[in-house]
Design a protein around this motif. Structure first.
Motif, PDB file in Angstrom:
ATOM      1  N   GLN A  76       0.830  -1.208   0.000  1.00 30.20           N
ATOM      2  CA  GLN A  76       0.000   0.000   0.000  1.00 30.20           C
ATOM      3  C   GLN A  76       0.866   1.260   0.000  1.00 30.20           C
ATOM      4  O   GLN A  76       0.583   2.215  -0.720  1.00 30.20           O
ATOM      5  N   ARG A  77       1.914   1.252   0.821  1.00 32.24           N
ATOM      6  CA  ARG A  77       2.793   2.412   0.896  1.00 32.24           C
ATOM      7  C   ARG A  77       3.520   2.638  -0.428  1.00 32.24           C
ATOM      8  O   ARG A  77       3.671   3.788  -0.874  1.00 32.24           O
ATOM      9  N   ILE A  78       3.947   1.568  -1.065  1.00 33.20           N
ATOM     10  CA  ILE A  78       4.615   1.686  -2.365  1.00 33.20           C
ATOM     11  C   ILE A  78       3.659   2.269  -3.404  1.00 33.20           C
ATOM     12  O   ILE A  78       4.038   3.119  -4.208  1.00 33.20           O
ATOM     13  N   ALA A  79       2.400   1.814  -3.363  1.00 30.33           N
ATOM     14  CA  ALA A  79       1.395   2.340  -4.298  1.00 30.33           C
ATOM     15  C   ALA A  79       1.152   3.826  -4.048  1.00 30.33           C
ATOM     16  O   ALA A  79       1.027   4.621  -4.994  1.00 30.33           O
ATOM     17  N   GLU A  80       1.089   4.237  -2.777  1.00 31.74           N
ATOM     18  CA  GLU A  80       0.889   5.646  -2.435  1.00 31.74           C
ATOM     19  C   GLU A  80       2.056   6.499  -2.927  1.00 31.74           C
ATOM     20  O   GLU A  80       1.856   7.578  -3.498  1.00 31.74           O
ATOM     21  N   LEU A  81       3.260   6.000  -2.707  1.00 35.98           N
ATOM     22  CA  LEU A  81       4.447   6.739  -3.136  1.00 35.98           C
ATOM     23  C   LEU A  81       4.512   6.851  -4.652  1.00 35.98           C
ATOM     24  O   LEU A  81       4.940   7.880  -5.187  1.00 35.98           O
ATOM     25  N   GLN A  82       4.111   5.802  -5.344  1.00 38.46           N
ATOM     26  CA  GLN A  82       4.115   5.831  -6.800  1.00 38.46           C
ATOM     27  C   GLN A  82       3.162   6.913  -7.321  1.00 38.46           C
ATOM     28  O   GLN A  82       3.485   7.647  -8.265  1.00 38.46           O
ATOM     29  N   THR A  83       2.000   7.019  -6.677  1.00 40.07           N
ATOM     30  CA  THR A  83       1.035   8.046  -7.062  1.00 40.07           C
ATOM     31  C   THR A  83       1.593   9.445  -6.785  1.00 40.07           C
ATOM     32  O   THR A  83       1.487  10.347  -7.630  1.00 40.07           O
ATOM     33  N   GLN A  84       2.192   9.638  -5.599  1.00 32.26           N
ATOM     34  CA  GLN A  84       2.790  10.924  -5.251  1.00 32.26           C
ATOM     35  C   GLN A  84       3.907  11.284  -6.232  1.00 32.26           C
ATOM     36  O   GLN A  84       4.011  12.432  -6.685  1.00 32.26           O
ATOM     37  N   GLU A 187      12.294   7.449  -1.356  1.00 36.16           N
ATOM     38  CA  GLU A 187      11.621   6.483  -0.488  1.00 36.16           C
ATOM     39  C   GLU A 187      11.085   5.311  -1.295  1.00 36.16           C
ATOM     40  O   GLU A 187      11.141   4.159  -0.850  1.00 36.16           O
ATOM     41  N   LEU A 188      10.583   5.599  -2.484  1.00 37.36           N
ATOM     42  CA  LEU A 188      10.059   4.544  -3.351  1.00 37.36           C
ATOM     43  C   LEU A 188      11.166   3.561  -3.727  1.00 37.36           C
ATOM     44  O   LEU A 188      10.966   2.339  -3.705  1.00 37.36           O
ATOM     45  N   ARG A 189      12.338   4.089  -4.050  1.00 33.71           N
ATOM     46  CA  ARG A 189      13.465   3.230  -4.405  1.00 33.71           C
ATOM     47  C   ARG A 189      13.884   2.361  -3.211  1.00 33.71           C
ATOM     48  O   ARG A 189      14.172   1.177  -3.363  1.00 33.71           O
ATOM     49  N   GLU A 190      13.902   2.965  -2.034  1.00 34.92           N
ATOM     50  CA  GLU A 190      14.269   2.212  -0.828  1.00 34.92           C
ATOM     51  C   GLU A 190      13.281   1.083  -0.548  1.00 34.92           C
ATOM     52  O   GLU A 190      13.683  -0.054  -0.288  1.00 34.92           O
ATOM     53  N   LEU A 191      11.990   1.416  -0.605  1.00 35.59           N
ATOM     54  CA  LEU A 191      10.972   0.409  -0.264  1.00 35.59           C
ATOM     55  C   LEU A 191      10.862  -0.678  -1.318  1.00 35.59           C
ATOM     56  O   LEU A 191      10.569  -1.834  -0.987  1.00 35.59           O
ATOM     57  N   ARG A 192      11.094  -0.349  -2.567  1.00 37.06           N
ATOM     58  CA  ARG A 192      11.094  -1.382  -3.595  1.00 37.06           C
ATOM     59  C   ARG A 192      12.256  -2.352  -3.399  1.00 37.06           C
ATOM     60  O   ARG A 192      12.106  -3.559  -3.573  1.00 37.06           O
TER      61      ARG A 192
END
Length: 217
Positions: A76-84, A187-192
């Motif tokens: 969910q967090r990755i999806a939110e970050l992708q949208t942002q 953050e997206l790169r880190e979480l992926r």
């Protein structure tokens, strides 16, 4: 996932190097078995185990810090970050295009004002052909500016100060959205990467617990 990660978090705290003021960026775990299978030696295997231990501990600490200890929460967090990330980037591109247009308009406006007296003088000189030849370059950019204004439907030319103020406002707005874009990107790169490490960890766990099939004789 939550149970396994929670158990491993305790180990990660003891593994995390205390001498590091700022942790390294999260990096992907290496596939030790695959590399050993293609000829990597014992020295590589020892290094890789230490490397993976450090990266795994960083992964767990990151997930604990961000309270993402379940697969659903992480997704969910990755999806939110992708949208942002995508939304901010779209705004940055739009603002950048508007700034380019304003800069182009300003350039034509400066040229128009600079060479307008020259164009007016052309109408009064005794030898227009000679005058035009002498000032060919200046009159060419002046005519290009007039053509630009006509093509864009500009009957009343804007004030330079207002144009500059609008450009600065767009630049400030663009910087704000660019900061959001970069923050989401990092953050997206880190979480992926963390997500990949978690998946790699569980694949390893599945392989280690797999029951080998008996050879058929």
């Amino acid at each position: 996932m939550l149970t396994v990660l929670s158990q491993n978090i305790q180990l990660a705290v003891t593994i995390q190097p205390s001498s590091e003021k700022k942790p390294d960026k999260i990096r992907k775990l290496v596939d030790i078995q695959a590399n050993v299978a293609v000829g990597k030696g014992i020295g590589y295997e020892r290094w890789a185990k230490k490397f993976n231990l450090k990266r795994w501990s960083q992964t767990l600490c990151l997930l604990q810090e961000k309270k993402l200890l379940s697969e659903d929460a992480l997704h969910q967090r990755i999806a939110e970050l992708q949208t942002q990330h995508d939304d901010a980037l779209a705004v940055v591109k739009d603002l950048d295009a508007r700034m380019v247009s304003l800069k182009e308009l300003r350039g034509h406006l400066v040229v128009y004002r600079q060479y307008k007296p020259l164009a007016q003088k052309l109408q009064t000189v005794r030898n227009p052909a000679k005058f035009k030849e002498q000032h060919r370059a200046e009159l060419a950019v002046y005519e290009a500016a007039c053509a630009y204004f006509k093509a864009n439907g500009l009957r009343t030319l804007p004030d330079l100060k207002k144009l500059d103020a609008e450009y600065q406002a767009l630049s400030s707005e663009k910087n704000g959205f660019y900061t959001r874009y970069k923050k989401a990107q990092i953050e997206l790169r880190e979480l992926r990467t963390a997500q990949q490490n978690v998946e790699a960890f569980f694949r390893k766990e599945e392989r280690s617990h797999a029951v080998p099939q008996q050879e058929v004789k």
